[in-house]
Design a protein around this motif. Structure first.
Motif, short mmCIF file in Angstrom:
data_model
loop_
_atom_site.label_atom_id
_atom_site.label_comp_id
_atom_site.label_asym_id
_atom_site.label_seq_id
_atom_site.Cartn_x
_atom_site.Cartn_y
_atom_site.Cartn_z
N LYS A 1 38.12 39.87 9.78
CA LYS A 1 38.07 38.52 9.02
C LYS A 1 38.01 38.66 8.06
N ARG A 2 36.23 39.42 7.37
CA ARG A 2 36.66 39.55 6.32
C ARG A 2 37.80 39.99 5.43
N GLU A 3 38.75 40.10 5.89
CA GLU A 3 40.55 40.01 5.42
C GLU A 3 41.14 39.32 5.26
N ILE A 4 41.23 39.07 6.23
CA ILE A 4 41.89 36.85 6.24
C ILE A 4 41.23 36.16 5.86
N ARG A 5 39.86 36.05 5.07
CA ARG A 5 38.89 35.21 4.84
C ARG A 5 39.72 35.72 3.13
N SER A 6 39.56 37.02 2.98
CA SER A 6 39.69 37.28 1.26
C SER A 6 41.44 37.31 1.03
N THR A 7 42.25 37.41 1.68
CA THR A 7 43.77 37.17 1.64
C THR A 7 43.81 35.56 1.37
N TYR A 8 43.46 34.10 2.47
CA TYR A 8 43.64 33.79 1.99
C TYR A 8 44.13 32.63 1.18
N PRO A 9 43.09 33.06 -0.18
CA PRO A 9 43.03 32.08 -1.18
C PRO A 9 44.01 32.76 -1.86
N LEU A 10 44.98 34.13 -1.38
CA LEU A 10 45.96 35.15 -1.76
C LEU A 10 46.98 33.98 -1.91
N TRP A 11 47.49 34.25 -0.40
CA TRP A 11 48.30 33.52 0.39
C TRP A 11 48.43 32.36 0.03
N LYS A 12 46.94 31.10 -0.31
CA LYS A 12 47.44 29.84 -0.65
C LYS A 12 48.17 29.77 -1.69
N ALA A 13 47.82 30.42 -2.74
CA ALA A 13 47.84 30.82 -3.85
C ALA A 13 49.56 30.44 -4.18
N THR A 14 50.48 30.76 -3.13
CA THR A 14 51.95 31.54 -3.48
C THR A 14 52.12 29.69 -3.99
N ASP A 15 53.55 29.46 -4.31
CA ASP A 15 54.41 28.26 -4.49
C ASP A 15 55.71 28.33 -3.57
N SER A 16 56.71 27.63 -3.45
CA SER A 16 57.66 27.72 -2.54
C SER A 16 58.66 28.18 -3.36
N SER A 17 58.91 28.71 -4.02
CA SER A 17 59.76 29.23 -4.60
C SER A 17 60.40 30.72 -3.81
N PHE A 18 61.42 31.03 -4.34
CA PHE A 18 61.71 32.30 -3.41
C PHE A 18 61.08 33.22 -3.97
N ASP A 19 60.54 33.31 -4.54
CA ASP A 19 59.58 35.02 -4.66
C ASP A 19 57.85 34.00 -4.33
N GLY A 20 57.70 33.38 -4.31
CA GLY A 20 56.34 32.40 -4.14
C GLY A 20 56.80 33.17 -2.58
N THR B 1 42.69 29.62 10.14
CA THR B 1 42.67 30.15 8.95
C THR B 1 44.00 29.58 8.02
N PHE B 2 44.73 29.92 8.20
CA PHE B 2 45.73 30.45 7.89
C PHE B 2 46.53 28.72 7.49
N TRP B 3 46.17 27.68 9.23
CA TRP B 3 46.89 27.49 9.40
C TRP B 3 46.28 25.66 10.25
N PRO B 4 45.44 25.42 9.55
CA PRO B 4 44.06 24.96 10.60
C PRO B 4 44.96 23.38 10.82
N ASP B 5 46.01 22.84 10.41
CA ASP B 5 46.47 21.57 10.82
C ASP B 5 47.50 21.74 11.87
N PHE B 6 47.49 22.80 12.60
CA PHE B 6 48.58 23.44 13.48
C PHE B 6 47.81 24.25 14.77
N ILE B 7 46.48 24.70 14.22
CA ILE B 7 45.91 25.70 15.20
C ILE B 7 44.37 25.23 14.85
N SER B 8 43.82 24.34 16.06
CA SER B 8 42.30 23.79 16.18
C SER B 8 42.06 24.95 16.95
N THR B 9 42.70 25.00 18.13
CA THR B 9 41.33 25.11 18.75
C THR B 9 42.30 27.10 20.10
#
Length: 132
Positions: free
Chosen positions: A7-26, A103-111
């Motif tokens: 869970k700690r790794e998920i929490r620390s990875t999330y901001p990095l994942w969230k900061a990516t853009d929708s480009s091919f490289d992102g 954590t990554f998709w709270p709008d789709f998975i809430s329970t």
């Protein structure tokens, strides 16, 4: 790794994942983060000796003598299917997958029911495009 360490790794990875853009490289970078989390979850399951229809342990053993179970058999999709199937029977795996998805998709998975419904739908409609 323990559940809390994952869970700690998920929490620390999330901001990095969230900061990516929708480009091919992102999208590629975001995918790398998702694969990393999936590997953490899979490694946890293997450390608990969890199997689904002989995957991964028996299939790895078969790979020593049968070419159809070589390293190409062990795809990211198959590991995702492995951890999803385990969510249906192992509360600890469900807890980790729920935490990751929420954590990554709270709008789709809430329970936990949301994730179980998604998994059951994927199984029913064979959306994994893989078999064990």
């Amino acid at each position: 790794m323990t559940i809390e360490e994952i869970k700690r790794e998920i929490r620390s990875t999330y901001p990095l994942w969230k900061a990516t853009d929708s480009s091919f490289d992102g999208e590629k970078v975001a995918g790398i983060h998702e694969v990393y989390i999936q590997e953490l979850i899979s490694n946890y399951c293997e450390s608990k000796d969890y199997q689904v229809q002989g995957f991964p342990f028996e299939k790895r053993e078969l790979g020593k003598t049968k070419p159809e179970y070589d390293e190409d058999y062990f795809t990211w999709e198959r590991y995702e299917m492995y951890t999803d199937y385990l969510c249906l029977e192992k509360e600890d795996v469900l807890e980790i997958k729920f935490f990751y998805s929420n954590t990554f998709w709270p709008d789709f998975i809430s329970t936990k029911d949301d994730i179980l419904q998604n998994i059951n739908c994927n199984i029913k409609n064979n959306l994994y495009d893989e078999e064990f």
